[in-house]
Write a protein that holds these residues in place. Structure first.
Motif, PDB file in Angstrom:
ATOM      1  N   VAL A   4     -14.601 -17.036  -6.252  1.00 45.41           N
ATOM      2  CA  VAL A   4     -15.740 -17.315  -5.428  1.00 45.41           C
ATOM      3  C   VAL A   4     -16.797 -16.879  -5.924  1.00 45.41           C
ATOM      4  O   VAL A   4     -17.033 -15.601  -6.258  1.00 45.41           O
ATOM      5  N   LYS A   5     -17.816 -17.474  -6.299  1.00 48.14           N
ATOM      6  CA  LYS A   5     -19.138 -17.164  -6.692  1.00 48.14           C
ATOM      7  C   LYS A   5     -20.130 -16.896  -5.647  1.00 48.14           C
ATOM      8  O   LYS A   5     -20.383 -17.839  -4.986  1.00 48.14           O
ATOM      9  N   HIS A   6     -20.581 -15.917  -5.771  1.00 43.18           N
ATOM     10  CA  HIS A   6     -21.608 -15.453  -4.635  1.00 43.18           C
ATOM     11  C   HIS A   6     -23.114 -15.721  -5.052  1.00 43.18           C
ATOM     12  O   HIS A   6     -23.472 -15.401  -6.418  1.00 43.18           O
ATOM     13  N   HIS A   7     -24.080 -16.194  -4.288  1.00 41.43           N
ATOM     14  CA  HIS A   7     -25.511 -16.447  -4.726  1.00 41.43           C
ATOM     15  C   HIS A   7     -26.117 -15.575  -3.822  1.00 41.43           C
ATOM     16  O   HIS A   7     -26.170 -15.663  -2.625  1.00 41.43           O
ATOM     17  N   TYR A   8     -26.962 -14.627  -4.572  1.00 39.19           N
ATOM     18  CA  TYR A   8     -27.900 -13.646  -3.876  1.00 39.19           C
ATOM     19  C   TYR A   8     -29.340 -13.812  -4.140  1.00 39.19           C
ATOM     20  O   TYR A   8     -29.884 -14.165  -4.926  1.00 39.19           O
ATOM     21  N   THR A  25     -26.575 -13.889  -9.335  1.00 42.23           N
ATOM     22  CA  THR A  25     -25.022 -13.819  -9.115  1.00 42.23           C
ATOM     23  C   THR A  25     -24.232 -12.483  -9.282  1.00 42.23           C
ATOM     24  O   THR A  25     -23.160 -12.344  -8.706  1.00 42.23           O
ATOM     25  N   ASN A  26     -25.072 -11.621  -9.573  1.00 44.13           N
ATOM     26  CA  ASN A  26     -24.508 -10.093  -9.803  1.00 44.13           C
ATOM     27  C   ASN A  26     -25.643  -9.294  -9.583  1.00 44.13           C
ATOM     28  O   ASN A  26     -26.283  -8.900 -10.421  1.00 44.13           O
ATOM     29  N   GLU A  57     -29.029 -10.741   0.438  1.00 40.34           N
ATOM     30  CA  GLU A  57     -28.454 -11.695   1.218  1.00 40.34           C
ATOM     31  C   GLU A  57     -27.527 -12.651   0.540  1.00 40.34           C
ATOM     32  O   GLU A  57     -27.976 -12.884  -0.622  1.00 40.34           O
ATOM     33  N   VAL A  58     -26.598 -13.047   1.171  1.00 37.93           N
ATOM     34  CA  VAL A  58     -25.427 -13.687   0.233  1.00 37.93           C
ATOM     35  C   VAL A  58     -25.446 -15.222   0.785  1.00 37.93           C
ATOM     36  O   VAL A  58     -25.750 -15.537   1.859  1.00 37.93           O
ATOM     37  N   GLU A  60     -23.924 -19.503  -0.037  1.00 34.32           N
ATOM     38  CA  GLU A  60     -22.748 -20.129  -0.662  1.00 34.32           C
ATOM     39  C   GLU A  60     -23.295 -20.994  -1.858  1.00 34.32           C
ATOM     40  O   GLU A  60     -22.464 -21.292  -2.791  1.00 34.32           O
ATOM     41  N   LYS A  62     -26.607 -21.693  -4.836  1.00 33.43           N
ATOM     42  CA  LYS A  62     -27.605 -21.259  -5.542  1.00 33.43           C
ATOM     43  C   LYS A  62     -29.145 -21.885  -4.757  1.00 33.43           C
ATOM     44  O   LYS A  62     -30.028 -21.105  -4.762  1.00 33.43           O
ATOM     45  N   ALA A  65     -30.103 -19.780  -1.789  1.00 33.35           N
ATOM     46  CA  ALA A  65     -30.587 -18.419  -2.031  1.00 33.35           C
ATOM     47  C   ALA A  65     -31.941 -18.618  -2.934  1.00 33.35           C
ATOM     48  O   ALA A  65     -32.890 -17.770  -2.368  1.00 33.35           O
TER      49      ALA A  65
END
Length: 87
Positions: A4-8, A25-26, A57-58, A60, A62, A65
């Motif tokens: 799962v790729k998180h977008h921050y 994303t990192n 904050e995370v 789902e 891009k 975010a």
């Protein structure tokens, strides 16, 4: 199984006491980039480093975010401080 790729959306407190808001994303890699002078033009200035990650904050997607990043950047300094204190 796909990872799962998180977008921050994140906020840095720069050495000159200014805020920098961004998307990644990192988080760890991005903070290292900023502090090495390879990040955004804003954080390349020596007076802004080192920067400290003070909020993230995370999301789902891009898009979500980046919408949050944009909304944060529209706030006044006082409203940014209030937002960060409340979250």
């Amino acid at each position: 199984m796909a990872q799962v790729k998180h977008h921050y959306f994140y906020v840095l407190l720069c050495a000159d006491n200014t805020f920098y808001a961004g998307y990644t994303t990192n988080l760890e890699r991005r903070l290292a980039e900023h502090n090495s002078g390879k990040g955004a033009k804003y954080t390349r200035l020596k007076k802004r480093r080192p920067a400290k990650m003070i909020h993230h904050e995370v999301f789902e997607t891009k898009s979500e975010a980046m919408q949050k990043e944009y909304a944060f950047k529209q706030l006044t300094r006082l409203k940014k401080e209030t937002y960060l204190a409340d979250n």
